[in-house]
Design a protein around this motif. Sequence first.
Motif, short mmCIF file in Angstrom:
data_model
loop_
_atom_site.label_atom_id
_atom_site.label_comp_id
_atom_site.label_asym_id
_atom_site.label_seq_id
_atom_site.Cartn_x
_atom_site.Cartn_y
_atom_site.Cartn_z
N LEU A 169 10.78 -8.37 5.03
CA LEU A 169 9.57 -9.01 4.53
C LEU A 169 8.33 -8.23 4.95
O LEU A 169 7.42 -8.02 4.14
N ASP A 170 8.30 -7.81 6.21
CA ASP A 170 7.14 -7.03 6.69
C ASP A 170 6.96 -5.75 5.88
O ASP A 170 5.84 -5.37 5.54
N MET A 171 8.08 -5.10 5.56
CA MET A 171 8.00 -3.84 4.82
C MET A 171 7.51 -4.08 3.39
O MET A 171 6.65 -3.34 2.88
N VAL A 172 8.03 -5.12 2.74
CA VAL A 172 7.63 -5.39 1.36
C VAL A 172 6.15 -5.81 1.32
O VAL A 172 5.41 -5.41 0.42
N GLU A 173 5.73 -6.60 2.30
CA GLU A 173 4.32 -6.98 2.35
C GLU A 173 3.42 -5.76 2.60
O GLU A 173 2.32 -5.67 2.05
N TYR A 174 3.92 -4.82 3.39
CA TYR A 174 3.15 -3.59 3.62
C TYR A 174 3.01 -2.80 2.32
O TYR A 174 1.94 -2.28 2.00
N LEU A 175 4.11 -2.73 1.54
CA LEU A 175 4.05 -2.03 0.26
C LEU A 175 3.04 -2.70 -0.68
O LEU A 175 2.31 -2.03 -1.41
N GLN A 176 3.04 -4.05 -0.64
CA GLN A 176 2.08 -4.76 -1.49
C GLN A 176 0.64 -4.48 -1.05
O GLN A 176 -0.24 -4.23 -1.88
N GLU A 177 0.40 -4.52 0.26
CA GLU A 177 -0.94 -4.26 0.77
C GLU A 177 -1.38 -2.84 0.44
O GLU A 177 -2.54 -2.59 0.08
N ARG A 178 -0.44 -1.91 0.53
CA ARG A 178 -0.77 -0.51 0.22
C ARG A 178 -1.11 -0.35 -1.26
O ARG A 178 -2.06 0.35 -1.62
N ARG A 179 -0.33 -1.04 -2.09
CA ARG A 179 -0.59 -0.96 -3.53
C ARG A 179 -1.92 -1.62 -3.87
O ARG A 179 -2.69 -1.10 -4.69
N GLU A 180 -2.19 -2.77 -3.26
CA GLU A 180 -3.46 -3.44 -3.52
C GLU A 180 -4.63 -2.59 -3.05
O GLU A 180 -5.69 -2.57 -3.67
N GLY A 181 -4.42 -1.87 -1.94
CA GLY A 181 -5.46 -0.97 -1.45
C GLY A 181 -5.73 0.15 -2.43
O GLY A 181 -6.88 0.54 -2.67
N LYS A 182 -4.67 0.68 -3.05
CA LYS A 182 -4.84 1.74 -4.05
C LYS A 182 -5.55 1.22 -5.29
O LYS A 182 -6.41 1.88 -5.87
N ASP A 183 -5.17 -0.01 -5.69
CA ASP A 183 -5.81 -0.60 -6.87
C ASP A 183 -7.30 -0.80 -6.62
O ASP A 183 -8.14 -0.56 -7.50
N LYS A 184 -7.64 -1.25 -5.40
CA LYS A 184 -9.04 -1.44 -5.07
C LYS A 184 -9.78 -0.11 -5.05
O LYS A 184 -10.92 0.00 -5.52
N ALA A 185 -9.10 0.91 -4.52
CA ALA A 185 -9.73 2.23 -4.48
C ALA A 185 -9.98 2.75 -5.89
O ALA A 185 -11.00 3.38 -6.17
N ALA A 186 -9.04 2.45 -6.80
CA ALA A 186 -9.21 2.89 -8.20
C ALA A 186 -10.38 2.16 -8.85
O ALA A 186 -11.16 2.75 -9.63
N ASP A 187 -10.52 0.86 -8.53
CA ASP A 187 -11.62 0.08 -9.10
C ASP A 187 -12.97 0.57 -8.61
O ASP A 187 -13.98 0.50 -9.32
N ASP A 188 -12.97 1.07 -7.37
CA ASP A 188 -14.22 1.54 -6.78
C ASP A 188 -14.46 3.04 -6.97
O ASP A 188 -15.40 3.59 -6.42
#
Length: 214
Positions: A77-96
């Motif tokens: 669970l920790d690993m999958v949540e990390y992958l989600q956080e990393r992906r969300e961080g990339k999406d935010k970086a793309a938006d900005d």
Amino acid sequence: MAMATRSVVSEEKNPRGIPKAPFIADVEQFVGGPDGDADVPLKAFNDAIGKYRFMDANLAQRRQGLEEKIPDYQKTLDMVEYLQERREGKDKAADDADDLDDNDDDVAETSAKPLRTTFELNETLYAEAELKDTDTVYLWLGANVMLSYPIPEAIELLKSKLSAAEKSLANTIEDLEFLREQLTVMEVNIARVYNWDVKRRRERREKEAATSKG
């Protein structure tokens, strides 16, 4: 004989259906009077102890399995949540991205790099892997079955399994404690019936000896 129809376990049970062992306060009444057969309840008590110990062994094995499984669920669970956080961080970086100036190119480039990590092949062997950006993960479901899940669904599934396993472990520990209490009660009952029978036999011998002397 009264003992023939009396159970050595109570109709009262714990939440998982394990019967409670009643404490025998009046041994003479329980065995069916002063001439009751003590061997009958003693055999019944020993049979009940055997069943309790069988349940105890099974629950101890279940507890061990759950205590091994829960950390695996948590780690996954920790690993999958990390992958989600990393992906969300990339999406935010793309938006900005439009707001970044030229000096931030290195930061953006770093966040876009694939994730390098190690994964376990067996207990002593690990391999290095490069994880590219993904929105799906593969989870082992047991019985050599692996399925692909979108990351949010995988997180929901893992949280559900972790919660169920933790609840099952808590219930198992509670049942083990309950079983050990019943085993103690049964062992006390055996001692009380045995001691009562020994005392009765001694009194009979003394009475017979006194009668023969008279």
